[in-house]
Design a protein around this motif. Sequence first.
Motif, PDB file in Angstrom:
ATOM      1  N   HIS A   7      49.778  61.144  32.375  1.00  0.00           N
ATOM      2  CA  HIS A   7      49.133  60.649  33.597  1.00  0.00           C
ATOM      3  C   HIS A   7      49.395  59.175  33.887  1.00  0.00           C
ATOM      4  O   HIS A   7      48.923  58.667  34.885  1.00  0.00           O
ATOM      5  N   LEU A   8      50.098  58.450  33.026  1.00  0.00           N
ATOM      6  CA  LEU A   8      50.356  57.029  33.244  1.00  0.00           C
ATOM      7  C   LEU A   8      51.832  56.799  33.537  1.00  0.00           C
ATOM      8  O   LEU A   8      52.694  57.541  33.090  1.00  0.00           O
ATOM      9  N   PHE A   9      52.098  55.736  34.287  1.00  0.00           N
ATOM     10  CA  PHE A   9      53.456  55.363  34.660  1.00  0.00           C
ATOM     11  C   PHE A   9      53.878  54.149  33.845  1.00  0.00           C
ATOM     12  O   PHE A   9      53.055  53.286  33.533  1.00  0.00           O
ATOM     13  N   TYR A  10      55.180  54.082  33.525  1.00  0.00           N
ATOM     14  CA  TYR A  10      55.722  53.011  32.697  1.00  0.00           C
ATOM     15  C   TYR A  10      56.787  52.258  33.457  1.00  0.00           C
ATOM     16  O   TYR A  10      57.603  52.857  34.163  1.00  0.00           O
ATOM     17  N   ALA A  11      56.822  50.929  33.299  1.00  0.00           N
ATOM     18  CA  ALA A  11      57.827  50.086  33.927  1.00  0.00           C
ATOM     19  C   ALA A  11      59.202  50.345  33.327  1.00  0.00           C
ATOM     20  O   ALA A  11      59.322  50.855  32.201  1.00  0.00           O
ATOM     21  N   ASN A  12      60.235  49.977  34.066  1.00  0.00           N
ATOM     22  CA  ASN A  12      61.594  50.014  33.512  1.00  0.00           C
ATOM     23  C   ASN A  12      61.624  49.167  32.250  1.00  0.00           C
ATOM     24  O   ASN A  12      60.993  48.117  32.178  1.00  0.00           O
ATOM     25  N   GLY A  13      62.383  49.603  31.269  1.00  0.00           N
ATOM     26  CA  GLY A  13      62.523  48.850  30.026  1.00  0.00           C
ATOM     27  C   GLY A  13      61.828  49.490  28.841  1.00  0.00           C
ATOM     28  O   GLY A  13      62.103  49.136  27.703  1.00  0.00           O
ATOM     29  N   PHE A  14      60.917  50.437  29.081  1.00  0.00           N
ATOM     30  CA  PHE A  14      60.257  51.142  27.983  1.00  0.00           C
ATOM     31  C   PHE A  14      61.098  52.333  27.547  1.00  0.00           C
ATOM     32  O   PHE A  14      61.670  53.045  28.365  1.00  0.00           O
ATOM     33  N   ALA A  15      61.152  52.561  26.247  1.00  0.00           N
ATOM     34  CA  ALA A  15      61.846  53.721  25.689  1.00  0.00           C
ATOM     35  C   ALA A  15      61.172  54.096  24.377  1.00  0.00           C
ATOM     36  O   ALA A  15      60.454  53.291  23.786  1.00  0.00           O
ATOM     37  N   LEU A  42      69.892  48.918  31.788  1.00  0.00           N
ATOM     38  CA  LEU A  42      70.745  49.777  30.971  1.00  0.00           C
ATOM     39  C   LEU A  42      70.101  51.133  30.723  1.00  0.00           C
ATOM     40  O   LEU A  42      70.776  52.089  30.382  1.00  0.00           O
ATOM     41  N   LEU A  43      68.776  51.180  30.884  1.00  0.00           N
ATOM     42  CA  LEU A  43      68.061  52.434  30.677  1.00  0.00           C
ATOM     43  C   LEU A  43      67.968  53.194  31.992  1.00  0.00           C
ATOM     44  O   LEU A  43      67.944  52.584  33.057  1.00  0.00           O
ATOM     45  N   PRO A  44      67.917  54.528  31.943  1.00  0.00           N
ATOM     46  CA  PRO A  44      67.804  55.277  33.195  1.00  0.00           C
ATOM     47  C   PRO A  44      66.494  54.943  33.909  1.00  0.00           C
ATOM     48  O   PRO A  44      65.460  54.765  33.278  1.00  0.00           O
ATOM     49  N   ASN A  45      66.569  54.815  35.224  1.00  0.00           N
ATOM     50  CA  ASN A  45      65.386  54.503  36.016  1.00  0.00           C
ATOM     51  C   ASN A  45      64.542  55.758  36.185  1.00  0.00           C
ATOM     52  O   ASN A  45      65.065  56.845  36.350  1.00  0.00           O
ATOM     53  N   SER A  46      63.238  55.597  36.126  1.00  0.00           N
ATOM     54  CA  SER A  46      62.291  56.684  36.291  1.00  0.00           C
ATOM     55  C   SER A  46      61.548  56.486  37.603  1.00  0.00           C
ATOM     56  O   SER A  46      61.358  55.356  38.038  1.00  0.00           O
ATOM     57  N   ALA A  47      61.118  57.570  38.192  1.00  0.00           N
ATOM     58  CA  ALA A  47      60.361  57.478  39.436  1.00  0.00           C
ATOM     59  C   ALA A  47      59.161  56.551  39.271  1.00  0.00           C
ATOM     60  O   ALA A  47      58.457  56.612  38.265  1.00  0.00           O
ATOM     61  N   PHE A  48      58.962  55.677  40.210  1.00  0.00           N
ATOM     62  CA  PHE A  48      57.847  54.723  40.291  1.00  0.00           C
ATOM     63  C   PHE A  48      57.922  53.602  39.263  1.00  0.00           C
ATOM     64  O   PHE A  48      57.083  52.716  39.268  1.00  0.00           O
ATOM     65  N   ALA A  49      58.904  53.598  38.367  1.00  0.00           N
ATOM     66  CA  ALA A  49      58.980  52.556  37.348  1.00  0.00           C
ATOM     67  C   ALA A  49      59.131  51.178  37.974  1.00  0.00           C
ATOM     68  O   ALA A  49      58.597  50.199  37.472  1.00  0.00           O
ATOM     69  N   GLY A  50      59.835  51.086  39.088  1.00  0.00           N
ATOM     70  CA  GLY A  50      60.033  49.806  39.750  1.00  0.00           C
ATOM     71  C   GLY A  50      58.807  49.275  40.456  1.00  0.00           C
ATOM     72  O   GLY A  50      58.797  48.130  40.921  1.00  0.00           O
ATOM     73  N   THR A  51      57.744  50.080  40.556  1.00  0.00           N
ATOM     74  CA  THR A  51      56.524  49.620  41.220  1.00  0.00           C
ATOM     75  C   THR A  51      55.603  48.880  40.260  1.00  0.00           C
ATOM     76  O   THR A  51      54.589  48.340  40.683  1.00  0.00           O
ATOM     77  N   LEU A  52      55.949  48.854  38.985  1.00  0.00           N
ATOM     78  CA  LEU A  52      55.125  48.204  37.972  1.00  0.00           C
ATOM     79  C   LEU A  52      55.755  46.892  37.546  1.00  0.00           C
ATOM     80  O   LEU A  52      56.970  46.700  37.634  1.00  0.00           O
ATOM     81  N   LEU A  53      54.932  45.982  37.058  1.00  0.00           N
ATOM     82  CA  LEU A  53      55.422  44.716  36.548  1.00  0.00           C
ATOM     83  C   LEU A  53      56.193  44.938  35.256  1.00  0.00           C
ATOM     84  O   LEU A  53      55.957  45.924  34.552  1.00  0.00           O
ATOM     85  N   PRO A  54      57.098  44.033  34.880  1.00  0.00           N
ATOM     86  CA  PRO A  54      57.802  44.187  33.604  1.00  0.00           C
ATOM     87  C   PRO A  54      56.811  44.301  32.443  1.00  0.00           C
ATOM     88  O   PRO A  54      55.874  43.514  32.344  1.00  0.00           O
TER      89      PRO A  54
END
Length: 178
Positions: A7-15, A42-54
């Motif tokens: 149920h939670l969204f994660y910013a780009n950069g998490f793996a 370098l990591l694949p982008n996930s839906a809504f990941a760009g809407t969160l702060l780093p």
Amino acid sequence: MRNPYHHLFYANGFAYLPDKWEPYAAISQPNVAIFLPVGSSLLPNSAFAGTLLPGEFGAGPRASVDAYWFNARSGYFGCALNGITPCTLRISGYRYDKTLQGEVVVAEQNVTIPPCWGYINCQLTQVAFNDQFHALSGIQFSACTYNLGIPQIFMMDDLNMDWYNNSCSAGILRIGHS
């Protein structure tokens, strides 16, 4: 990490990485979460990941709905430094403000994470979040070299969190969405 995850969204950069690929043993096997502050493209982008702060994860596009708000209690952290210098972990808690129609900072905490000498038998450090980390729509983590402020890769595992809104209607809403 795929979005949403529990149920939670994660910013780009998490793996997620198996702990055999990094110096820190997982608290909750088999993986440890890692955040790459630079080069996250370098990591694949996930839906809504760009809407969160780093370094942030949270309700994301559902931030205005308190059924997706949470209380953060503690977690285990480690920094990918040279094994000599400690790092500063900055933790910021956000809550959606209906008047401003956006998230605002409601909690902050800085913690010093000890180094892991030579990257041998590294252990993640448990961090207890202060009492201000409740009713959050998002939480952001960043790590930097101690007293220098140079962004660092960090690892985290076994976050202790619970839902802020435990009502039946909030639970039914969460069941209906991933």
